[in-house]
Design a protein around this motif. Sequence first.
Motif, PDB file in Angstrom:
ATOM      1  N   GLY A  17      -6.081  -2.416 -18.290  1.00 18.71           N
ATOM      2  CA  GLY A  17      -7.035  -2.781 -17.237  1.00 18.71           C
ATOM      3  C   GLY A  17      -6.447  -3.802 -16.284  1.00 18.71           C
ATOM      4  O   GLY A  17      -6.602  -3.687 -15.057  1.00 18.71           O
ATOM      5  N   ALA A  18      -5.762  -4.813 -16.794  1.00 19.47           N
ATOM      6  CA  ALA A  18      -5.169  -5.840 -15.940  1.00 19.47           C
ATOM      7  C   ALA A  18      -4.047  -5.251 -15.070  1.00 19.47           C
ATOM      8  O   ALA A  18      -3.923  -5.579 -13.878  1.00 19.47           O
ATOM      9  CB  ALA A  18      -4.626  -6.987 -16.787  1.00 19.47           C
ATOM     10  N   THR A  19      -3.241  -4.368 -15.652  1.00 21.05           N
ATOM     11  CA  THR A  19      -2.153  -3.727 -14.891  1.00 21.05           C
ATOM     12  C   THR A  19      -2.729  -2.847 -13.789  1.00 21.05           C
ATOM     13  O   THR A  19      -2.249  -2.869 -12.648  1.00 21.05           O
ATOM     14  CB  THR A  19      -1.269  -2.898 -15.833  1.00 21.05           C
ATOM     15  N   PHE A  20      -3.744  -2.064 -14.101  1.00 23.30           N
ATOM     16  CA  PHE A  20      -4.385  -1.199 -13.113  1.00 23.30           C
ATOM     17  C   PHE A  20      -4.965  -2.036 -11.965  1.00 23.30           C
ATOM     18  O   PHE A  20      -4.786  -1.714 -10.795  1.00 23.30           O
ATOM     19  CB  PHE A  20      -5.468  -0.359 -13.794  1.00 23.30           C
ATOM     20  N   TYR A  21      -5.642  -3.126 -12.291  1.00 23.05           N
ATOM     21  CA  TYR A  21      -6.224  -3.996 -11.267  1.00 23.05           C
ATOM     22  C   TYR A  21      -5.129  -4.622 -10.392  1.00 23.05           C
ATOM     23  O   TYR A  21      -5.268  -4.713  -9.169  1.00 23.05           O
ATOM     24  CB  TYR A  21      -7.067  -5.099 -11.924  1.00 23.05           C
ATOM     25  N   GLN A  24      -3.848  -2.054  -7.885  1.00 25.19           N
ATOM     26  CA  GLN A  24      -4.858  -1.797  -6.853  1.00 25.19           C
ATOM     27  C   GLN A  24      -4.893  -2.935  -5.835  1.00 25.19           C
ATOM     28  O   GLN A  24      -4.961  -2.706  -4.629  1.00 25.19           O
ATOM     29  CB  GLN A  24      -6.251  -1.636  -7.478  1.00 25.19           C
ATOM     30  N   ALA A  25      -4.839  -4.156  -6.302  1.00 25.79           N
ATOM     31  CA  ALA A  25      -4.894  -5.311  -5.401  1.00 25.79           C
ATOM     32  C   ALA A  25      -3.626  -5.385  -4.541  1.00 25.79           C
ATOM     33  O   ALA A  25      -3.694  -5.712  -3.354  1.00 25.79           O
ATOM     34  CB  ALA A  25      -5.073  -6.598  -6.200  1.00 25.79           C
ATOM     35  N   ALA A  26      -2.476  -5.089  -5.114  1.00 24.97           N
ATOM     36  CA  ALA A  26      -1.217  -5.128  -4.350  1.00 24.97           C
ATOM     37  C   ALA A  26      -1.176  -4.019  -3.308  1.00 24.97           C
ATOM     38  O   ALA A  26      -0.685  -4.212  -2.199  1.00 24.97           O
ATOM     39  CB  ALA A  26      -0.022  -4.995  -5.290  1.00 24.97           C
ATOM     40  N   GLY A  27      -1.715  -2.865  -3.618  1.00 26.99           N
ATOM     41  CA  GLY A  27      -1.744  -1.752  -2.666  1.00 26.99           C
ATOM     42  C   GLY A  27      -2.639  -2.046  -1.481  1.00 26.99           C
ATOM     43  O   GLY A  27      -2.356  -1.662  -0.355  1.00 26.99           O
ATOM     44  N   ALA A  28      -3.742  -2.750  -1.674  1.00 27.08           N
ATOM     45  CA  ALA A  28      -4.661  -3.064  -0.590  1.00 27.08           C
ATOM     46  C   ALA A  28      -4.026  -4.039   0.397  1.00 27.08           C
ATOM     47  O   ALA A  28      -4.236  -3.959   1.593  1.00 27.08           O
ATOM     48  CB  ALA A  28      -5.953  -3.652  -1.153  1.00 27.08           C
ATOM     49  N   ARG A  29      -3.209  -4.985  -0.084  1.00 24.85           N
ATOM     50  CA  ARG A  29      -2.551  -5.943   0.805  1.00 24.85           C
ATOM     51  C   ARG A  29      -1.401  -5.300   1.575  1.00 24.85           C
ATOM     52  O   ARG A  29      -1.043  -5.747   2.637  1.00 24.85           O
ATOM     53  CB  ARG A  29      -2.001  -7.115   0.005  1.00 24.85           C
ATOM     54  N   GLY A  30      -0.801  -4.246   1.070  1.00 23.94           N
ATOM     55  CA  GLY A  30       0.348  -3.611   1.706  1.00 23.94           C
ATOM     56  C   GLY A  30      -0.006  -2.751   2.907  1.00 23.94           C
ATOM     57  O   GLY A  30       0.874  -2.286   3.610  1.00 23.94           O
ATOM     58  N   ASP A  31      -1.282  -2.509   3.187  1.00 26.85           N
ATOM     59  CA  ASP A  31      -1.691  -1.668   4.314  1.00 26.85           C
ATOM     60  C   ASP A  31      -1.801  -2.496   5.592  1.00 26.85           C
ATOM     61  O   ASP A  31      -2.886  -2.704   6.120  1.00 26.85           O
ATOM     62  CB  ASP A  31      -3.031  -0.981   4.017  1.00 26.85           C
ATOM     63  N   ASP A  32      -0.660  -2.980   6.118  1.00 26.34           N
ATOM     64  CA  ASP A  32      -0.654  -3.733   7.365  1.00 26.34           C
ATOM     65  C   ASP A  32      -0.712  -2.766   8.532  1.00 26.34           C
ATOM     66  O   ASP A  32      -0.157  -1.675   8.475  1.00 26.34           O
ATOM     67  CB  ASP A  32       0.621  -4.584   7.471  1.00 26.34           C
TER      68      ASP A  32
END
Length: 164
Positions: A17-21, A24-32
């Motif tokens: 669960g922690a790895t999945f989260y 997901q959080a890193a992918g959201a920041r990468g959408d510049d």
Amino acid sequence: MIKFIVAALWIVAATVGATFYAFQAAGARGDDPAPKPLLGGLDYVSTEIISVPIIRGSAVQGYFLTKLVYTVEPKEMAKLSVPAMALITDQVYSYLYANPQIDFSKQDTVDLDKFRNSIRESVNARVGIELIHDVLVNQVNYLSKDDIRDNAIKRRGNGSWNRS
């Protein structure tokens, strides 16, 4: 033993669960958003000095010298099979020989905006994509035959050619 198995399953579930989260959080920041033109994402490429002889009446009247900087997208530049410097040089020659009405001894006949736009548009048309976004003039000079002759005489006069 059962407590040990339940604890191990709990640790595995928490780790997954922690790895999945985290992903997901890193992918959201990468959408510049894509960078705006002239603010990033473009390379500035400088040409060597391009020297074009100006021929009028079957004789060389002088030399047009220019050094340009052009902006390109690196991805598109990597796709070229011909060096961009060769394309730019060819277009400078083509522009000057296609416009014989340009008189470099009179500054009012030289339209730098038209020159830059013509170079950009002709290279882009030749390549078939918008390769060059902007052409910037780094240096423009015109040396007449008389200027070149005077410079040669000055060099000879101060002894730079004489070696003893």
